[in-house]
Write a protein that holds these residues in place. Structure first.
Motif, mmCIF file in Angstrom:
data_model
loop_
_atom_site.group_PDB
_atom_site.id
_atom_site.type_symbol
_atom_site.label_atom_id
_atom_site.label_comp_id
_atom_site.label_asym_id
_atom_site.label_seq_id
_atom_site.Cartn_x
_atom_site.Cartn_y
_atom_site.Cartn_z
ATOM 1 N N GLY A 16 0.883 -1.137 0.014
ATOM 2 C CA GLY A 16 -0.013 0.064 -0.040
ATOM 3 C C GLY A 16 0.579 1.432 -0.076
ATOM 4 O O GLY A 16 0.221 2.418 -0.316
ATOM 5 N N SER A 17 2.076 0.995 0.311
ATOM 6 C CA SER A 17 2.874 2.349 0.174
ATOM 7 C C SER A 17 3.559 2.316 -1.280
ATOM 8 O O SER A 17 4.309 3.317 -1.157
ATOM 9 C CB SER A 17 4.249 1.952 1.286
ATOM 10 N N LEU A 18 3.320 1.748 -1.990
ATOM 11 C CA LEU A 18 4.103 1.762 -3.235
ATOM 12 C C LEU A 18 3.960 2.993 -4.097
ATOM 13 O O LEU A 18 4.748 3.670 -4.561
ATOM 14 C CB LEU A 18 3.813 0.428 -4.320
ATOM 15 N N PRO A 19 2.485 3.213 -4.449
ATOM 16 C CA PRO A 19 2.546 4.598 -5.215
ATOM 17 C C PRO A 19 2.763 5.769 -4.789
ATOM 18 O O PRO A 19 3.436 6.765 -5.359
ATOM 19 C CB PRO A 19 1.072 4.431 -5.703
ATOM 20 N N MET A 20 2.343 6.007 -3.567
ATOM 21 C CA MET A 20 2.690 7.535 -2.962
ATOM 22 C C MET A 20 3.926 7.516 -2.236
ATOM 23 O O MET A 20 3.936 6.360 -1.463
ATOM 24 C CB MET A 20 1.203 7.760 -2.275
ATOM 25 N N ALA A 21 4.546 8.769 -2.131
ATOM 26 C CA ALA A 21 5.566 8.921 -1.268
ATOM 27 C C ALA A 21 5.571 9.814 -0.475
ATOM 28 O O ALA A 21 5.325 9.866 0.797
ATOM 29 C CB ALA A 21 6.890 8.772 -2.157
ATOM 30 N N ALA A 22 6.003 11.244 -1.060
ATOM 31 C CA ALA A 22 6.131 12.234 -0.453
ATOM 32 C C ALA A 22 4.557 12.929 -0.044
ATOM 33 O O ALA A 22 4.311 13.704 0.963
ATOM 34 C CB ALA A 22 7.094 13.314 -1.159
ATOM 35 N N ASN A 23 3.727 12.460 -1.052
ATOM 36 C CA ASN A 23 2.440 12.894 -0.569
ATOM 37 C C ASN A 23 2.209 14.381 -0.615
ATOM 38 O O ASN A 23 1.891 15.089 0.582
ATOM 39 C CB ASN A 23 1.595 12.070 0.740
ATOM 40 N N ALA A 24 2.478 14.885 -1.677
ATOM 41 C CA ALA A 24 2.724 16.263 -1.644
ATOM 42 C C ALA A 24 1.566 17.247 -1.801
ATOM 43 O O ALA A 24 1.288 17.734 -2.735
ATOM 44 C CB ALA A 24 3.673 16.679 -2.884
ATOM 45 N N THR A 25 0.791 17.158 -0.734
ATOM 46 C CA THR A 25 -0.271 17.930 -0.204
ATOM 47 C C THR A 25 -1.654 17.621 -0.836
ATOM 48 O O THR A 25 -2.460 17.321 -0.182
ATOM 49 C CB THR A 25 0.056 19.572 -0.797
ATOM 50 N N ASN A 26 -2.106 17.737 -2.042
ATOM 51 C CA ASN A 26 -3.324 17.473 -2.529
ATOM 52 C C ASN A 26 -3.439 15.892 -3.053
ATOM 53 O O ASN A 26 -2.975 15.642 -4.030
ATOM 54 C CB ASN A 26 -3.993 18.602 -3.562
ATOM 55 N N GLY A 27 -3.729 15.179 -2.088
ATOM 56 C CA GLY A 27 -3.396 13.724 -2.461
ATOM 57 C C GLY A 27 -2.003 13.457 -2.732
ATOM 58 O O GLY A 27 -1.079 13.941 -1.658
ATOM 59 N N ASP A 28 -1.363 13.014 -3.812
ATOM 60 C CA ASP A 28 -0.008 13.079 -4.076
ATOM 61 C C ASP A 28 0.427 14.096 -4.962
ATOM 62 O O ASP A 28 1.534 14.090 -5.612
ATOM 63 C CB ASP A 28 0.384 11.733 -4.775
ATOM 64 N N GLN A 29 -0.404 15.276 -5.189
ATOM 65 C CA GLN A 29 -0.023 16.271 -6.198
ATOM 66 C C GLN A 29 0.408 17.485 -5.266
ATOM 67 O O GLN A 29 -0.340 17.802 -4.454
ATOM 68 C CB GLN A 29 -1.461 16.615 -6.785
ATOM 69 N N VAL A 30 1.446 18.277 -6.052
ATOM 70 C CA VAL A 30 1.746 19.367 -5.628
ATOM 71 C C VAL A 30 0.582 20.552 -5.804
ATOM 72 O O VAL A 30 -0.120 20.525 -6.784
ATOM 73 C CB VAL A 30 3.050 20.011 -6.092
ATOM 74 N N LEU A 31 0.772 21.464 -5.011
ATOM 75 C CA LEU A 31 -0.491 22.819 -4.986
ATOM 76 C C LEU A 31 0.016 23.458 -6.396
ATOM 77 O O LEU A 31 -1.033 23.733 -7.153
ATOM 78 C CB LEU A 31 -0.297 23.390 -3.949
ATOM 79 N N ASP A 32 1.330 23.452 -6.921
ATOM 80 C CA ASP A 32 1.876 24.396 -7.973
ATOM 81 C C ASP A 32 3.284 24.247 -8.098
ATOM 82 O O ASP A 32 3.648 23.333 -7.181
ATOM 83 C CB ASP A 32 1.052 25.784 -8.037
ATOM 84 N N VAL A 33 3.710 25.011 -8.699
ATOM 85 C CA VAL A 33 5.324 24.618 -9.102
ATOM 86 C C VAL A 33 6.130 25.796 -8.772
ATOM 87 O O VAL A 33 7.327 25.815 -8.994
ATOM 88 C CB VAL A 33 5.297 24.058 -10.596
ATOM 89 N N THR A 34 5.611 27.122 -8.465
ATOM 90 C CA THR A 34 6.408 28.026 -8.345
ATOM 91 C C THR A 34 6.083 28.931 -6.911
ATOM 92 O O THR A 34 5.200 28.858 -6.573
ATOM 93 C CB THR A 34 6.279 29.354 -9.326
ATOM 94 N N ALA A 35 7.272 29.713 -6.340
ATOM 95 C CA ALA A 35 6.879 30.498 -5.323
ATOM 96 C C ALA A 35 5.477 31.418 -5.232
ATOM 97 O O ALA A 35 4.845 31.525 -4.373
ATOM 98 C CB ALA A 35 8.150 31.120 -4.828
ATOM 99 N N THR A 36 5.748 32.052 -6.433
ATOM 100 C CA THR A 36 4.306 32.879 -6.549
ATOM 101 C C THR A 36 3.053 32.191 -6.759
ATOM 102 O O THR A 36 2.089 32.430 -5.856
ATOM 103 C CB THR A 36 4.691 33.403 -8.024
ATOM 104 N N GLN A 37 3.030 30.872 -7.173
ATOM 105 C CA GLN A 37 1.748 30.125 -7.226
ATOM 106 C C GLN A 37 1.533 29.557 -5.745
ATOM 107 O O GLN A 37 0.091 29.525 -5.227
ATOM 108 C CB GLN A 37 2.028 29.170 -8.178
ATOM 109 N N TRP A 38 2.483 29.045 -5.047
ATOM 110 C CA TRP A 38 2.178 28.564 -3.731
ATOM 111 C C TRP A 38 1.775 29.596 -2.872
ATOM 112 O O TRP A 38 0.951 29.371 -2.037
ATOM 113 C CB TRP A 38 3.722 27.990 -3.440
#
Length: 392
Positions: A16-38
Motif C-alpha cells: 500500500g505504500s508503493l505509489p505514493m511517497a512524499a504525498n505532496a499536499t493534494n493527495g499526491d499532487q503538489v499545489l503548484d510549481v513556483t513560489a508565486t503560485q504557492w
C-alpha cells in the motif's frame, strides 16, 4: 494459520505504500510549481502570475505581458513529517525542482517550455506495524513533467492554450516480502486551458489536464518479471479572479482530481507460473487503495505594498482522498493533508529581475483504521519555495 494471515496482511500493507511517497499536499499532487503560485495557495488558474502557468493552464503565458521572453526558476523544499503507528519516517526532506520559460512570437502567439516535480518522492519506515519488529519498508517515487506549450491571444478578452505533457516516473520499493529495484518509465498526456476577461476587474479561467498514460514499470526478479502500471490522474479546474482595488487581486479556484480512475486499485502483473512464495516473494495481484476523486478549493489574495513589493496569502483545502476504511491499504501513502495556509512575497530587484519566496504549512491530519487493526497514520507539512524571475 495466524502467521500466514499476518504475513499476507503485512504484504498488502507494505504494498500500500508503493505509489505514493512524499504525498505532496493534494493527495499526491503538489499545489503548484513556483513560489508565486504557492503563495496564492495554488489559486492561479484565472490570473496567472508567472510562466509556471504553462504546466497547469498554458493560456496564461499569453496574459503575462511578455515583451520578448520571461524565465522563472523556482526550486522548492518539502518537509513532511509522517508517522505510521507512532513510527516516524526517516526521510523527511525533499527537493522539488521547477523551471519554466515563455517567449513572445508575435502580438498573439506565445511559446513556452517548462519542467517541474509534480508528485512522489519517498518514505523510509524502519518499523511500521504494531507487535512486529523491524518490518521496514522503503519507497522511492518521483513524477516529473516536461511541457512544451503554445498560447494564442484571440483578442483582449480571450486567450487559449495547450501543452503536450511528457511525464517521467521513477519507482522503487523494498519490503520484507520482496524488493523491486529502481525503474523509470515515460508517459504522455495533454493540457488545454482558457482565460476570459469579463471586464477590467473580473476574469475566468479553466484548464483540463488529461490522464498521463505511463508505461508499465517492469521489475526483473529471481521469480521472474513483475509489472506495475500507475498512471497520473486527469484534473479539471475553474477559477474566478477579481481586482477590487488597485494593486489587489483575489482569486477563488476549484479543482477536481480523478483519483478513483488511477488509485482506486492498481494491478500487478506476474510472471507465468508464479505462485506466492516463489523465491521467498509474496506479491499480490491487485493493490486496492480505494482512493476517491478529490475536490480542491483554493483562495489566494495578492496586494502590492509599493511598486517593488507584493505580498500574498493563500488557503487550500481538500478532504483526504481515502477514509478510515482504507487506512490499512495506505500505510505508506499517508496522503491525507487537508488544510494548507500559505504566505508569499515578491520583491523587484531591478526593472527585469525579481525574487519571490513562499512558505506553506499543511496542518497535521490523522486517520485511524475502522477495521479493528488499530493502524494510525498522520502527516503535517512545511513547504518552502524560492524563485528568481527574469523578463526581457
Amino acid at each position: 494459520m495466524l502467521m500466514n494471515r499476518g504475513k499476507n496482511a503485512l504484504a498488502i500493507a507494505l504494498l500500500g505504500s508503493l505509489p505514493m511517497a512524499a504525498n505532496a499536499t493534494n493527495g499526491d499532487q503538489v499545489l503548484d510549481v513556483t513560489a508565486t503560485q504557492w503563495g496564492m495557495g495554488g489559486a492561479v488558474v484565472a490570473a496567472p502570475q508567472d510562466t509556471g502557468t504553462l504546466l497547469t493552464n498554458p493560456a496564461g503565458i499569453a496574459e503575462l505581458g511578455i515583451e520578448e521572453a520571461r524565465f522563472d526558476l523556482s526550486p522548492g523544499f518539502l518537509n513532511p513529517p509522517r508517522e505510521v503507528n507512532g513510527n516516524e519516517s526517516d526521510s523527511n526532506l525533499f527537493f522539488m525542482p521547477s523551471g519554466t520559460a515563455a517567449f513572445k512570437i508575435n502580438d498573439q502567439l506565445y511559446f513556452g517550455l517548462g519542467m517541474a516535480a509534480i508528485s512522489g518522492f519517498g518514505v523510509d519506515f524502519s518499523d511500521a506495524l504494531p507487535m512486529q519488529n523491524n518490518q521496514q519498508f522503503v519507497t522511492t517515487k518521483g513524477f516529473f513533467k516536461l511541457a512544451p506549450s503554445i498560447a494564442y491571444k484571440v483578442n483582449d478578452k480571450l486567450s487559449l492554450g495547450g501543452s503536450v505533457n511528457i511525464g517521467y516516473q521513477s519507482l522503487a520499493l523494498s519490503t520484507p516480502g520482496f524488493t523491486f529495484a529502481q525503474n523509470q518509465q515515460f508517459g504522455f498526456g495533454v493540457t488545454l486551458g482558457a482565460i476570459y476577461h469579463l471586464n477590467d476587474k473580473m476574469q475566468l479561467g479553466a484548464s483540463w489536464v488529461s490522464k498521463t498514460d505511463v508505461s508499465e514499470h517492469e521489475f526483473n526478479t529471481a521469480a521472474g518479471k513483475f509489472g506495475v502500471d500507475i498512471d497520473m490522474p486527469q484534473t479539471f479546474a475553474l477559477g474566478f479572479a477579481f481586482r477590487p482595488l488597485d494593486g489587489m487581486l483575489v482569486e477563488l479556484d476549484a479543482k477536481w482530481i480523478n483519483f478513483s480512475d488511477t488509485m482506486g486499485s492498481v494491478n500487478i502483473s506476474h510472471p507465468a507460473g508464479y505462485t506466492p512464495g516463489d523465491f521467498g516473494m509474496m506479491v499480490p495481484s491487485t493493490l486496492k487503495f480505494g482512493w476517491d476523486d478529490q475536490l480542491v478549493i483554493a483562495l489566494g489574495v495578492q496586494k502590492e505594498i509599493n511598486p517593488k513589493t507584493t505580498v500574498r496569502f493563500g488557503i487550500n483545502y481538500a478532504e483526504a482522498p481515502f477514509g478510515e476504511e482504507d487506512v490499512d491499504n495506505n500505510l505508506g501513502s499517508v496522503a491525507i493533508p487537508e488544510l494548507h495556509l500559505s504566505l508569499g512575497l515578491t520583491r523587484k530587484l531591478t526593472d527585469r529581475i525579481s525574487g519571490s519566496f513562499s512558505y506553506t504549512h499543511a496542518f497535521e491530519n490523522e486517520l485511524t483504521s475502522n477495521t479493528g487493526s488499530g493502524n494510525t497514520i498522520s502527516i503535517e507539512q512545511n513547504i518552502v519555495y524560492v524563485q528568481l524571475s527574469y523578463a526581457l
